[in-house]
Scaffold this active site. Structure first.
Site, PDB file in Angstrom:
ATOM      1  N   ASP A  93      33.361  37.065  37.292  1.00 61.58           N
ATOM      2  CA  ASP A  93      34.815  37.013  37.494  1.00 61.58           C
ATOM      3  C   ASP A  93      35.282  35.553  37.406  1.00 61.58           C
ATOM      4  O   ASP A  93      34.718  34.678  38.063  1.00 61.58           O
ATOM      5  CB  ASP A  93      35.089  37.579  38.907  1.00 61.58           C
ATOM      6  CG  ASP A  93      36.548  37.866  39.159  1.00 61.58           C
ATOM      7  OD1 ASP A  93      37.300  38.063  38.190  1.00 61.58           O
ATOM      8  OD2 ASP A  93      36.934  37.910  40.350  1.00 61.58           O
ATOM      9  N   ASP A 115      37.930  32.383  31.838  1.00 57.06           N
ATOM     10  CA  ASP A 115      39.331  32.224  32.223  1.00 57.06           C
ATOM     11  C   ASP A 115      39.826  30.861  31.755  1.00 57.06           C
ATOM     12  O   ASP A 115      39.715  29.861  32.462  1.00 57.06           O
ATOM     13  CB  ASP A 115      39.468  32.370  33.746  1.00 57.06           C
ATOM     14  CG  ASP A 115      40.911  32.234  34.196  1.00 57.06           C
ATOM     15  OD1 ASP A 115      41.776  31.978  33.338  1.00 57.06           O
ATOM     16  OD2 ASP A 115      41.171  32.382  35.403  1.00 57.06           O
ATOM     17  N   GLU A 145      41.812  35.653  29.222  1.00 55.83           N
ATOM     18  CA  GLU A 145      43.074  35.769  29.967  1.00 55.83           C
ATOM     19  C   GLU A 145      44.177  34.956  29.299  1.00 55.83           C
ATOM     20  O   GLU A 145      43.973  33.828  28.874  1.00 55.83           O
ATOM     21  CB  GLU A 145      42.893  35.312  31.426  1.00 55.83           C
ATOM     22  CG  GLU A 145      44.204  35.387  32.223  1.00 55.83           C
ATOM     23  CD  GLU A 145      44.042  35.267  33.742  1.00 55.83           C
ATOM     24  OE1 GLU A 145      42.960  35.601  34.268  1.00 55.83           O
ATOM     25  OE2 GLU A 145      45.012  34.861  34.394  1.00 55.83           O
ATOM     26  N   HIS A 189      46.640  36.734  43.201  1.00 54.89           N
ATOM     27  CA  HIS A 189      45.460  36.882  44.050  1.00 54.89           C
ATOM     28  C   HIS A 189      45.785  36.718  45.530  1.00 54.89           C
ATOM     29  O   HIS A 189      46.758  36.078  45.890  1.00 54.89           O
ATOM     30  CB  HIS A 189      44.390  35.864  43.644  1.00 54.89           C
ATOM     31  CG  HIS A 189      43.846  36.106  42.274  1.00 54.89           C
ATOM     32  ND1 HIS A 189      44.290  35.435  41.171  1.00 54.89           N
ATOM     33  CD2 HIS A 189      42.909  36.971  41.844  1.00 54.89           C
ATOM     34  CE1 HIS A 189      43.634  35.871  40.102  1.00 54.89           C
ATOM     35  NE2 HIS A 189      42.792  36.812  40.481  1.00 54.89           N
ATOM     36  N   HIS A 232      44.371  41.609  37.120  1.00 59.16           N
ATOM     37  CA  HIS A 232      43.819  40.880  38.274  1.00 59.16           C
ATOM     38  C   HIS A 232      44.816  40.968  39.422  1.00 59.16           C
ATOM     39  O   HIS A 232      45.959  41.388  39.235  1.00 59.16           O
ATOM     40  CB  HIS A 232      43.615  39.399  37.907  1.00 59.16           C
ATOM     41  CG  HIS A 232      42.391  39.162  37.093  1.00 59.16           C
ATOM     42  ND1 HIS A 232      41.293  38.494  37.589  1.00 59.16           N
ATOM     43  CD2 HIS A 232      42.082  39.533  35.825  1.00 59.16           C
ATOM     44  CE1 HIS A 232      40.362  38.452  36.646  1.00 59.16           C
ATOM     45  NE2 HIS A 232      40.806  39.078  35.569  1.00 59.16           N
ATOM     46  N   SER A 235      45.224  44.039  44.549  1.00 61.66           N
ATOM     47  CA  SER A 235      45.111  44.617  45.895  1.00 61.66           C
ATOM     48  C   SER A 235      46.495  45.040  46.384  1.00 61.66           C
ATOM     49  O   SER A 235      47.497  44.402  46.058  1.00 61.66           O
ATOM     50  CB  SER A 235      44.508  43.596  46.864  1.00 61.66           C
ATOM     51  OG  SER A 235      43.100  43.584  46.725  1.00 61.66           O
ATOM     52  N   ASN A 275      41.230  44.828  39.175  1.00 65.96           N
ATOM     53  CA  ASN A 275      40.426  43.976  40.069  1.00 65.96           C
ATOM     54  C   ASN A 275      40.900  44.058  41.513  1.00 65.96           C
ATOM     55  O   ASN A 275      42.067  43.778  41.805  1.00 65.96           O
ATOM     56  CB  ASN A 275      40.543  42.513  39.638  1.00 65.96           C
ATOM     57  CG  ASN A 275      39.807  42.221  38.346  1.00 65.96           C
ATOM     58  OD1 ASN A 275      39.342  43.134  37.668  1.00 65.96           O
ATOM     59  ND2 ASN A 275      39.706  40.962  38.007  1.00 65.96           N
TER      60      ASN A 275
HETATM   61  O1  G3H Z   1      39.978  36.165  41.935  1.00 66.28           O
HETATM   62  C1  G3H Z   1      39.230  35.741  42.782  1.00 66.28           C
HETATM   63  C2  G3H Z   1      38.372  36.654  43.567  1.00 66.28           C
HETATM   64  O2  G3H Z   1      39.098  37.281  44.587  1.00 66.28           O
HETATM   65  C3  G3H Z   1      37.142  35.955  44.044  1.00 66.28           C
HETATM   66  O3  G3H Z   1      37.405  35.125  45.117  1.00 66.28           O
HETATM   67  O4  G3H Z   1      36.378  32.912  44.554  1.00 66.28           O
HETATM   68  O5  G3H Z   1      36.827  33.574  46.909  1.00 66.28           O
HETATM   69  O6  G3H Z   1      34.988  34.660  45.608  1.00 66.28           O
HETATM   70  P1  G3H Z   1      36.327  33.985  45.571  1.00 66.28           P
HETATM   71  P1  13P Z   2      43.051  40.585  44.796  1.00 68.65           P
HETATM   72  O1  13P Z   2      43.060  39.272  45.507  1.00 68.65           O
HETATM   73  O2  13P Z   2      44.441  41.133  44.655  1.00 68.65           O
HETATM   74  O3  13P Z   2      42.128  41.567  45.384  1.00 68.65           O
HETATM   75  O4  13P Z   2      42.548  40.308  43.284  1.00 68.65           O
HETATM   76  C1  13P Z   2      41.186  40.163  43.016  1.00 68.65           C
HETATM   77  C2  13P Z   2      40.930  39.649  41.642  1.00 68.65           C
HETATM   78  O5  13P Z   2      41.765  39.607  40.781  1.00 68.65           O
HETATM   79  C3  13P Z   2      39.556  39.184  41.362  1.00 68.65           C
HETATM   80  O6  13P Z   2      39.462  38.620  40.102  1.00 68.65           O
HETATM   81 ZN    ZN Z   3      41.192  37.568  39.441  1.00 67.43          ZN
END
Ligand code: G3H
Ligand code: 13P
Ligand code: ZN
Length: 330
Positions: A93, A115, A145, A189, A232, A235, A275
């Site tokens: 990711d 990305d 992206e 995000h 992306h 949530s 995502n």
């Molecule tokens: O888009 C980002 C994801 O939610 C991953 O988050 O970099 O804190 O693992 P992280």
């Molecule tokens: P959320 O923060 O909305 O869960 O998105 C996650 C995401 O896009 C990971 O790449």
């Molecule tokens: Zn993301």
């Protein structure tokens, strides 16, 4: 070089083709630890859903890359043991460099995201094409992206967001050879996707976010018909989870996500990968805070990580069945 095929994983090519045709989306759930992985696999096996296990560069550092490849192989075997061989993709990711993507391809990932969205357009094309050229030699699929989401994208941060420009997508897909494209249509995000000023409030004082830009999505679909689109920042930040967290000592203020009916609508379109990370974090946090609040003497990690894992599994099943429509598609 460890091929993902040796781990029993699949790339996303066929899954996306079926999802676009079938009007549903594949869940892409982020994971960092064993309990999250157990919950994802159990939920997907029970609902017979294909799944994308998603690892950010931060998660890769956290979990350790050697352990990760064994966990991915373990996930395949665990699904088998639970009684159903679902297709499992291991995806990077928000990869931010060619070197990181290459390293993932070499250590068992079946799919990577490069990305380059924060770079100028030409640089994004160049970087993405470089990753595609390398990854395709090993049958690894690549997500690119276009457009920038607000908020923190792993090590890629952007204070300002800008929507995807539909007039760029055809050229980008043609020049890079990517297998799927993440676009920016108003998601972001984290658990605070919009400021209260960007929202309206309903009669109960609940924040209502501005709607997603389905007009941009439709314009993109017109220009690259049937091409797999990724969302992306998808949530929904369930109000009931925020309530449990805050009534058990948490302090999450003005948390707001994407309403699930909008995600359902997106999943029926060419959006074939959605995502979800933050909702899982919220479900775990809510369950753990509740245990600690109700039983401050508890100190066995299984007694709080166990309920967190159960809550996660329920959340994932809900997303699969009621939002993404991927149940029964494995
Ligand atoms: O888009 C980002 C994801 O939610 C991953 O988050 O970099 O804190 O693992 P992280
Ligand atoms: P959320 O923060 O909305 O869960 O998105 C996650 C995401 O896009 C990971 O790449
Ligand atoms: Zn993301």
């Amino acid at each position: 070089m460890l091929s993902y095929k040796e781990l029993g994983l699949v790339n996303s090519k066929e899954l996306f083709a079926k999802a676009v045709k079938g009007g549903y989306a594949i869940p892409a759930f982020n994971f960092n630890n064993l309990e999250q992985l157990q919950a994802i696999i159990a939920a997907c096996v029970e609902t017979k859903s294909p799944v994308i296990l998603q690892v950010s560069s931060g998660a890769r550092k956290y979990a350790n890359q050697t352990l990760l490849k064994h966990l991915a192989k373990g996930a395949v075997d665990y699904a088998h043991e639970l009684g159903y061989d679902i297709p499992i993709v291991l995806h990077l990711d928000h990869g931010d460099t060619f070197e990181l993507c290459k390293s993932c391809v070499e250590s068992g990932f079946s799919s990577v995201m490069i990305d380059g969205s924060h770079h100028p357009y030409e640089k994004n094309v160049e970087l993405t094409a470089q990753v595609v050229e390398y990854a395709h030699k090993y049958d690894v699929t690549v997500e690119g992206e276009l457009g920038v989401l607000a908020g923190i994208e792993d090590e890629v941060s952007s204070e300002v967001s800008h929507y995807t420009k539909p007039e760029e997508v055809e050229d980008f897909v043609k020049k890079t050879g990517v297998d799927s494209l993440a676009i920016s249509i108003g998601t972001s995000h984290g658990a605070n996707k919009f400021t209260p000023e960007q929202c309206t409030r309903n009669e109960d004082g609940i924040l209502i976010p501005p709607p997603l830009r389905f007009d941009i999505l439709e314009e993109v679909e017109k220009r690259i018909p049937g091409f797999p689109i990724v969302l992306h920042g998808a949530s929904s930040v369930p109000a009931e989870l925020i309530k449990i967290i805050n009534s058990n000592g948490g302090k999450l203020k003005d948390a707001v996500g994407i309403p699930e009916e909008q995600l359902r609508r997106a999943a029926k379109s060419a959006v074939c990968k959605v995502n979800i990370d933050s909702d899982g974090r919220l479900a775990m946090t809510a369950a753990i805070r509740k245990v600690f609040n109700e039983n401050p003497a508890e100190f066995d990690p299984r007694k709080y990580l166990g309920p967190a894992r159960d809550a996660l599994k329920e959340l994932y099943k809900h997303k699969i069945i009621n939002v993404l429509g991927s149940a029964g598609k494995a």
